[in-house]
Motif scaffolding. Structure first.
Motif, PDB file in Angstrom:
ATOM      1  N   UNK A 340      39.608  35.415  32.201  1.00  0.00           N
ATOM      2  CA  UNK A 340      40.104  34.847  31.290  1.00  0.00           C
ATOM      3  C   UNK A 340      40.211  33.133  31.649  1.00  0.00           C
ATOM      4  N   UNK A 341      39.404  32.812  32.681  1.00  0.00           N
ATOM      5  CA  UNK A 341      39.020  31.353  32.590  1.00  0.00           C
ATOM      6  C   UNK A 341      40.008  30.814  33.783  1.00  0.00           C
ATOM      7  N   UNK A 342      40.867  31.736  34.413  1.00  0.00           N
ATOM      8  CA  UNK A 342      41.694  31.106  35.429  1.00  0.00           C
ATOM      9  C   UNK A 342      41.058  30.648  36.717  1.00  0.00           C
ATOM     10  N   UNK A 343      41.239  29.635  37.313  1.00  0.00           N
ATOM     11  CA  UNK A 343      40.648  29.438  38.703  1.00  0.00           C
ATOM     12  C   UNK A 343      40.984  30.399  39.773  1.00  0.00           C
ATOM     13  N   UNK A 344      40.000  30.389  40.575  1.00  0.00           N
ATOM     14  CA  UNK A 344      40.311  31.476  41.713  1.00  0.00           C
ATOM     15  C   UNK A 344      40.154  30.714  43.010  1.00  0.00           C
ATOM     16  N   UNK A 345      40.449  31.272  44.099  1.00  0.00           N
ATOM     17  CA  UNK A 345      40.329  30.731  45.619  1.00  0.00           C
ATOM     18  C   UNK A 345      39.643  31.776  46.469  1.00  0.00           C
ATOM     19  N   UNK A 346      38.740  31.649  47.134  1.00  0.00           N
ATOM     20  CA  UNK A 346      38.304  32.495  48.032  1.00  0.00           C
ATOM     21  C   UNK A 346      38.548  32.463  49.413  1.00  0.00           C
ATOM     22  N   UNK A 347      38.890  33.489  50.006  1.00  0.00           N
ATOM     23  CA  UNK A 347      39.390  33.458  51.357  1.00  0.00           C
ATOM     24  C   UNK A 347      38.223  33.316  52.481  1.00  0.00           C
ATOM     25  N   UNK A 348      38.266  32.587  53.394  1.00  0.00           N
ATOM     26  CA  UNK A 348      37.299  32.524  54.402  1.00  0.00           C
ATOM     27  C   UNK A 348      38.248  32.614  55.825  1.00  0.00           C
ATOM     28  N   UNK A 349      37.278  32.586  56.789  1.00  0.00           N
ATOM     29  CA  UNK A 349      37.979  32.805  58.137  1.00  0.00           C
ATOM     30  C   UNK A 349      36.847  31.947  58.980  1.00  0.00           C
ATOM     31  N   UNK A 350      37.618  30.885  59.774  1.00  0.00           N
ATOM     32  CA  UNK A 350      37.000  30.090  60.781  1.00  0.00           C
ATOM     33  C   UNK A 350      37.512  30.417  62.156  1.00  0.00           C
TER      34      UNK A 350
END
Length: 412
Positions: A340-350
């Motif tokens: 639907x065009x909504x922004x997503x955030x990807x999860x990472x691990x440092x």
């Protein structure tokens, strides 16, 4: 005409506060809303500005010499959450663990009515005296504030229809369960593992154990001064306290081995697991704290440490998993858009440290497991009747041992 909060009456400020509390999803029970409207919070925190008394925030009333909060008037939204979970009725007998300013006890007194009875217990004599004085000055006669270790409950007033802890706990003492009447309910902000806590309403199950009927994410000042203390401290990760890690009694690794860990080699892994802008991460946090031996722990960072690139956490108060000389913390980056065009955030691990890459990889694997197999399931909490370990992480079942009673976390 636009009024600032300094121009508003206590009644108008209470209405504004109730609106914020309800917008956050609390005070679902009409009786709880009525209690918030009736009880004057500013009476219990007379030394702060009226607008601060009716802010949806804590009001600190006692600190340690080091600045740690020992007692406060809890955030009204969280107070409403716990009262919603307890759902006290007219004529009930209720025990409150932790007296605070007396405000919570006043709300409970309103909810149980003159036919009911509220007992509040606290380990600090000055807190008991203060709460008693404020309640008496408000003319509230169905509350008794007593001095004692709340972990023992209060036998003279038992049995109780409800026991509510206004302090955070890690163990669930026997006395809380044994002093409940048949059909009674225990509401406790329980630290699950690491820094992850949830307010849980328990009722007795048919097998003699206890099972959650409601739960929600929250945090509280910990129980202290008795048999169910939950001591916590900060580990200085950088040597200058610009990044610290919260340490608890269930810390399985030597804290001193983590100082300077952020100066060790860095590894970065991106999971492909995304979240929408306003989506809560609480269920991923719960899974990680159950699945990983070190649990998931709060990692507050000064803005200078973030601006310098020394650390790149998801949020200023990051979340991290400690190891034996290594550390892995959660990070984020833009993750594209949904259908639907909504922004997503990807999860990472440092990861940092000699084995930081391996720890980061394990954390990333658990995030993917949760996303693939358990993201769309609910969770419940149990106090098993016989304390038997029935762990099966592949089926989303975790047995967490602790003082007094173990708990089991089950993804349904």
């Amino acid at each position: 005409m636009n009024l600032t909060t300094t121009d508003m009456s206590p009644e108008a400020l209470r209405e504004a506060l109730i609106g914020k509390v309800k917008d956050a999803g609390y005070a679902r029970n009409g009786a709880v809303e009525d209690a918030l409207r009736t009880v004057e919070r500013h009476h219990y925190v007379p030394d702060v500005e009226l607008a601060d008394a009716y802010a949806n925030d804590i009001v600190v009333t006692k600190r340690t010499p080091e600045g740690e909060v020992l007692s406060c008037a809890s955030q009204p939204g969280i107070v409403a959450l716990l009262l919603d979970q307890l759902c006290p009725q007219r004529g009930d007998r209720v025990l409150e663990i932790g007296a605070g300013t007396g405000y919570n006890a006043a709300l409970l007194a309103h909810l149980v009515g003159k036919e009911g009875r509220v007992t509040a217990i606290d380990v600090d004599g000055d807190i008991v005296d203060y709460a008693s004085e404020r309640l008496a000055a408000a003319g509230i006669g169905n509350v008794e504030v007593v001095l004692g270790d709340g972990a023992h409950g209060y036998e003279p007033g038992a049995p109780y229809d409800g026991i509510i802890a206004s302090v955070g706990a890690y163990g669930i003492p026997d006395k809380w369960l044994s002093q409940l009447a048949p059909g009674g309910r225990l509401v406790v902000p329980l630290r699950i593992r690491g820094s992850v806590s949830r307010s849980i309403a328990f009722e007795r199950a048919r097998d003699g154990g206890w099972r959650s009927v409601e739960h929600a994410m929250c945090g509280f000042v910990p129980l202290r001064g008795g048999i169910a203390d939950d001591p916590r401290s900060r580990i200085d990760l950088t040597g200058d306290n610009t990044v610290t890690l919260q340490s608890h009694q269930d810390q399985p690794f030597a804290p001193e081995r983590l100082t300077g860990v952020l100066d060790q080699p860095r590894s970065e892994i991106w999971t492909g697991v995304t979240f929408a802008r306003m989506e809560s991460l609480e269920w991923m946090y719960l899974w990680l704290t159950c699945a990983l031996p070190g649990g998931l722990r709060s990692m507050p960072a000064e803005q200078t440490a973030i601006d310098s690139g020394r650390i790149t956490p998801m949020f200023r108060t990051g979340m991290a998993v400690p190891g034996d000389g290594e550390l892995a913390y959660l990070a984020k980056r833009p993750g594209g858009h949904d259908s639907e065009g909504h922004e997503l955030t990807e999860t990472g691990v440092v990861g940092h440290g000699p084995h930081g890459g391996a720890l980061a990889a394990r954390v990333a694997d658990e995030i993917r497991t949760w996303d693939r197999d358990f993201r769309h399931r609910g969770a419940r909490f149990e106090i098993p009747a016989d304390g038997t370990d029935t762990s099966d992480p592949t089926r989303g079942r975790f047995f967490l041992d602790r003082p007094h009673h173990p708990i089991t976390v089950v993804w349904q």
